[in-house]
Design a protein around this motif. Structure first.
Motif, PDB file in Angstrom:
ATOM      1  N   MET A   1     -68.546 -31.471 -26.731  1.00 55.72           N
ATOM      2  CA  MET A   1     -68.991 -31.148 -25.913  1.00 55.72           C
ATOM      3  C   MET A   1     -69.839 -29.955 -26.160  1.00 55.72           C
ATOM      4  O   MET A   1     -70.092 -29.806 -26.924  1.00 55.72           O
ATOM      5  N   ARG A   2     -71.090 -30.016 -25.510  1.00 54.64           N
ATOM      6  CA  ARG A   2     -71.815 -29.821 -25.873  1.00 54.64           C
ATOM      7  C   ARG A   2     -71.979 -27.865 -26.179  1.00 54.64           C
ATOM      8  O   ARG A   2     -71.421 -26.887 -24.969  1.00 54.64           O
ATOM      9  N   ASN A   5     -72.748 -25.929 -22.856  1.00 59.12           N
ATOM     10  CA  ASN A   5     -71.531 -26.359 -21.454  1.00 59.12           C
ATOM     11  C   ASN A   5     -70.570 -25.237 -21.711  1.00 59.12           C
ATOM     12  O   ASN A   5     -69.647 -24.575 -21.180  1.00 59.12           O
TER      13      ASN A   5
ATOM     14  N   GLN B 113     -68.616 -34.061 -18.858  1.00 62.83           N
ATOM     15  CA  GLN B 113     -68.707 -32.921 -19.452  1.00 62.83           C
ATOM     16  C   GLN B 113     -68.284 -33.251 -20.480  1.00 62.83           C
ATOM     17  O   GLN B 113     -68.710 -32.402 -21.814  1.00 62.83           O
ATOM     18  N   SER B 116     -70.148 -37.076 -24.193  1.00 58.75           N
ATOM     19  CA  SER B 116     -71.612 -36.559 -25.503  1.00 58.75           C
ATOM     20  C   SER B 116     -72.462 -38.224 -24.221  1.00 58.75           C
ATOM     21  O   SER B 116     -73.857 -37.209 -24.997  1.00 58.75           O
ATOM     22  N   VAL B 118     -73.234 -38.665 -21.707  1.00 58.81           N
ATOM     23  CA  VAL B 118     -73.699 -38.488 -20.830  1.00 58.81           C
ATOM     24  C   VAL B 118     -74.805 -37.020 -20.908  1.00 58.81           C
ATOM     25  O   VAL B 118     -74.212 -36.247 -20.775  1.00 58.81           O
ATOM     26  N   SER B 119     -76.176 -37.647 -20.553  1.00 60.18           N
ATOM     27  CA  SER B 119     -77.356 -36.259 -20.408  1.00 60.18           C
ATOM     28  C   SER B 119     -76.496 -35.980 -18.906  1.00 60.18           C
ATOM     29  O   SER B 119     -76.245 -36.009 -18.356  1.00 60.18           O
ATOM     30  N   THR B 120     -77.226 -34.679 -19.400  1.00 60.24           N
ATOM     31  CA  THR B 120     -77.477 -33.818 -18.049  1.00 60.24           C
ATOM     32  C   THR B 120     -77.457 -33.972 -16.706  1.00 60.24           C
ATOM     33  O   THR B 120     -76.850 -34.448 -15.783  1.00 60.24           O
ATOM     34  N   ARG B 123     -75.366 -36.872 -15.348  1.00 60.90           N
ATOM     35  CA  ARG B 123     -74.165 -36.790 -14.749  1.00 60.90           C
ATOM     36  C   ARG B 123     -74.126 -35.748 -13.677  1.00 60.90           C
ATOM     37  O   ARG B 123     -73.528 -35.996 -12.340  1.00 60.90           O
TER      38      ARG B 123
END
Ligand SMILES: Nc1ncnc2c1ncn2[C@@H]1O[C@H](COP(=O)(O)OP(=O)(O)OP(=O)(O)O)[C@@H](O)[C@H]1O
Ligand SMILES: [Mg+2]
Lengths: 406, 247
Positions: A1-2, A5, B113, B116, B118-120, B123
């Motif tokens: 997870m980034r 986030n 989420q 990783s 998948v971009s924002t 998403r």
């Protein structure tokens, strides 16, 4: 997870429990603030002691009669009469590491100018005194060796004496004053030095040739003190030894006997005072550090509560693909965010408290950058340290067990 | 014949509660092939949810084997299981399990989420599309407490679709919906099934079972029936047959 986030999640969790989080932070805030304020006070007093002592002449060496263990804040050697003019002459002759030296005799009395009357102290010295004490002249001039030899009745006075004995603002130089009924001609005014760390007014003095003071005012044949300055600050400790050697042989003190005099350098003084204030600082910081620790435990506690409360959420996050490490990071970042925010508020509060102490309590303070950096780093580490265990526990949960948790 | 995506053998699940042992599953075996639409039926407490949790890699059986796509689940690490749940499975919980005080959109975004790849923006786009598919395009900013039970259930369905899963496991996904909405959802599932997604659907309602190609009936932790449905109804047709009412 980034990371972004994770930060968002942590931020949200904190905002949803504002009051609780703030109360938890309070421990950290107070801890950091007190560490910074305490260190600022410690540093400040150390610096001011150093400054005062240096302003008194950092190469200065004082020789007093008797074994002096009473500390330098008291006056000179009292009634012990073991120090005499020959000692001074001998040291002047033999000591190679000294640049200036003066005998000192001193006593109290009344300074009188017409109807103006002021209790002060008189110091009998030779012209080298000014260099030793690092005092400048505001006006007039210092007396000469010839005037010392002839025991002239000339004097220099400090600002406090000027203010009290010449209240009309007239130029004291050239005027006559009386000290204990002995008339003196004022030939100079000393530069203002203010109070020293020990609260003594350094401007409340009269300076005159030691011959005059010794014979006419005090009627003694010994010296109260000998003051000297070492060639340099680095030579001071060796100069002290030299002087000690000379005096021991002069006074015929045997190997087994104690000195009947005391030689001290300013460096020693500085380190004596610095070490006391350092010890005090360490104590203060220890107390502050304990409150930081308690703050950390508060964070751990709240993280446990947070993990418990959000067990279902943890289960769900795992069920949709959250790994143990994601959950661990989530709670760790929350803990760190709490502690760092607390640390930041603590730094602000600490700086505010320092300003308050400086301006309203008039204590000298000095904020050291390292104290901010250290307490801030401690905060982050506290967050990681105390957030780790609860976060670890959360990450080890089983998805279905967590989901079923009521 | 297409390959087996689920293969279980002599699966048992026991719960020990103090001195008592509850036998939720007593040794069941079956295969589900890729592209099948299976309904699991049975009375309350017969072990349906227990079975589905195991199939969804959320729970581990006490004994027996479970192979997903040819891999023994027992041999997988926690992280590998998390990745399978994240990328292969869409799970719809009997009790929705939405994040409180979090918008429908963010709830649906949740699985992505943890992916990783998948971009924002991607998403967000996919979450909006999934919500529109379940008819909640106008409720995206609502939190669960601002949604009805049926709407919450549809958010949970959208969340299971958002990661484009290989198989969907639904635990009474239409339990809280009226006939019309549940037919709409069933027609959506039939559509997804046609696209090749394997669906396992737990339900109480026999009419829902008629939309599936196969039905497994559980009783007290045993399979008592397992039959093919030769006359699969089209949910879209049934929906059209419903009387036009207040809509
Ligand atoms: N975590 C658990 N601990 C103890 N017993 C459990 C647990 N989970 C399920 N059981 C028991 O296992 C049996 C099967 O439960 P399960 O939830 O699978 O039923 P179900 O078929 O889904 O019922 P429903 O239709 O009511 O949802 C029940 O008797 C239940 O009490
Ligand atoms: Mg169930």
């Amino acid at each position: 997870m980034r990371l972004l986030n994770l930060l968002k999640i942590a931020y949200k969790a904190i905002v949803l429990n504002k009051t609780r989080t703030l109360l938890t932070m309070l421990g950290i805030i107070i801890g950091v603030a007190s560490v910074i304020a305490m260190l600022a006070i410690g540093e400040g007093s150390k610096e001011s002691i150093r400054a005062t002592i240096s302003s008194m002449g950092s190469n200065m060496i004082t020789i007093r009669p008797g074994t002096d263990d009473r500390g330098p804040a008291r006056g000179s050697g009292g009634d012990v009469q073991t120090l005499i003019l020959e000692d001074y002459q001998l040291i002047k002759e033999k000591a190679t590491l000294l640049s200036n030296i003066t005998p000192v005799v001193n006593g109290g009395g009344q300074v009188i100018n017409g109807s103006n009357n002021w209790p002060s102290s008189i110091y009998g010295v030779n012209p080298e005194y000014l260099d030793i004490k690092a005092v400048g002249l505001q006006s007039g001039s210092m007396f000469t060796d010839a005037e010392v030899k002839s025991a002239s009745k000339v004097a220099l006075i400090g600002q406090t004496v000027v203010e009290n004995v010449f209240p009309d603002g007239q130029d004291p130089v050239g005027q006559m004053i009386r000290f204990n009924n002995i008339p003196f001609k004022v030939i100079g005014v000393l530069e203002e030095k203010g109070e020293n760390t020990f609260g003594q007014d350094q401007d409340d003095v009269v300076i005159a040739p030691f011959t005059t003071v010794q014979k006419r005012i005090l009627a003694i044949d010994y010296l109260n003190q000998i003051m000297a300055s070492a060639i340099s600050e680095d030579d001071a400790p060796e100069a002290v030894e030299q002087v000690t050697e000379i005096l021991r042989s002069q006074h015929k003190i045997m190997e087994t006997e104690d000195d009947d005099f005391t030689v001290r350098s300013m460096e020693e003084l500085i380190s004596t005072f610095s070490s006391t204030s350092e010890m005090l600082t360490v104590l203060l910081v220890a107390v502050a550090g304990i409150s930081l620790l308690i703050g950390g435990i508060g964070i751990m506690n709240i993280m446990y509560v947070s993990v418990k409360e959000r067990t279902k959420e943890i289960g769900l996050r795992m069920a949709v693909g959250g790994k143990g490490s994601d959950i661990l990071m989530q709670f760790l970042i929350e803990a760190i965010l709490i502690s760092i925010t607390g640390g930041l508020l603590g730094v602000i509060l600490g700086l505010g408290a320092t300003v308050f102490i400086e301006n309203f309590l008039n204590w000298p303070t000095s904020v050291a950058l390292y104290s901010i950096v250290i307490s801030f780093a401690v905060c982050a580490v506290t967050g990681i340290f105390f957030g780790w265990y609860p976060a670890r526990k959360a990450s080890a949960l089983d998805p279905i067990t967590a989901l079923r948790y009521e | 014949m297409s390959k087996e995506i689920i293969k279980i053998e002599d699966l048992k699940r026991e719960f020990t509660m103090g001195s008592e042992t509850v036998h939720a599953l007593r040794g069941i075996s079956f295969d589900i092939k890729e592209g099948e639409f299976v309904t699991i039926m049975g009375s309350s407490g017969s072990g349906k949810s227990t079975l589905l949790n195991i199939l969804g890699c959320l729970d581990q059986p006490t004994s027996g084997t479970y192979e997903i796509d040819g891999v023994k689940v027992k041999d997988l690490s926690r992280n590998e299981l998390a990745t399978i749940r994240n990328e292969k499975i869409g799970f719809i919980f009997q009790s929705y399990n939405l994040l409180a005080r979090t918008s429908a959109l963010e709830n649906v975004e949740l699985p992505l989420q943890y992916n990783s790849k998948v971009s924002t923006e991607e998403r967000r786009k996919r979450a909006i599309k999934a919500l529109e598919m379940v008819g909640l395009g106008d409720r995206m900013d609502h939190t669960p407490s601002q949604l009805s039970g049926g709407q919450q259930q549809r958010v949970a369905i959208a969340r299971s679709l958002v990661n484009n899963p290989v198989m969907i496991l639904a635990d009474e996904a239409t339990g809280n919906l009226d006939t019309r909405t549940s037919y709409e959802i069933m027609s959506l599932f039939q559509e997804l099934n046609k696209q090749g997604i394997t669906i396992t659907f737990v339900t109480h309602e026999p009419d829902i079972a008629t939309f599936s190609s196969r039905t497994i009936v559980l009783k007290d932790g045993n399979i008592i029936q397992d039959y093919k449905n030769n006359k699969v109804q089209s949910a879209a047709n049934e929906l059209a047959k419903l009387p036009q009412e207040d809509h």
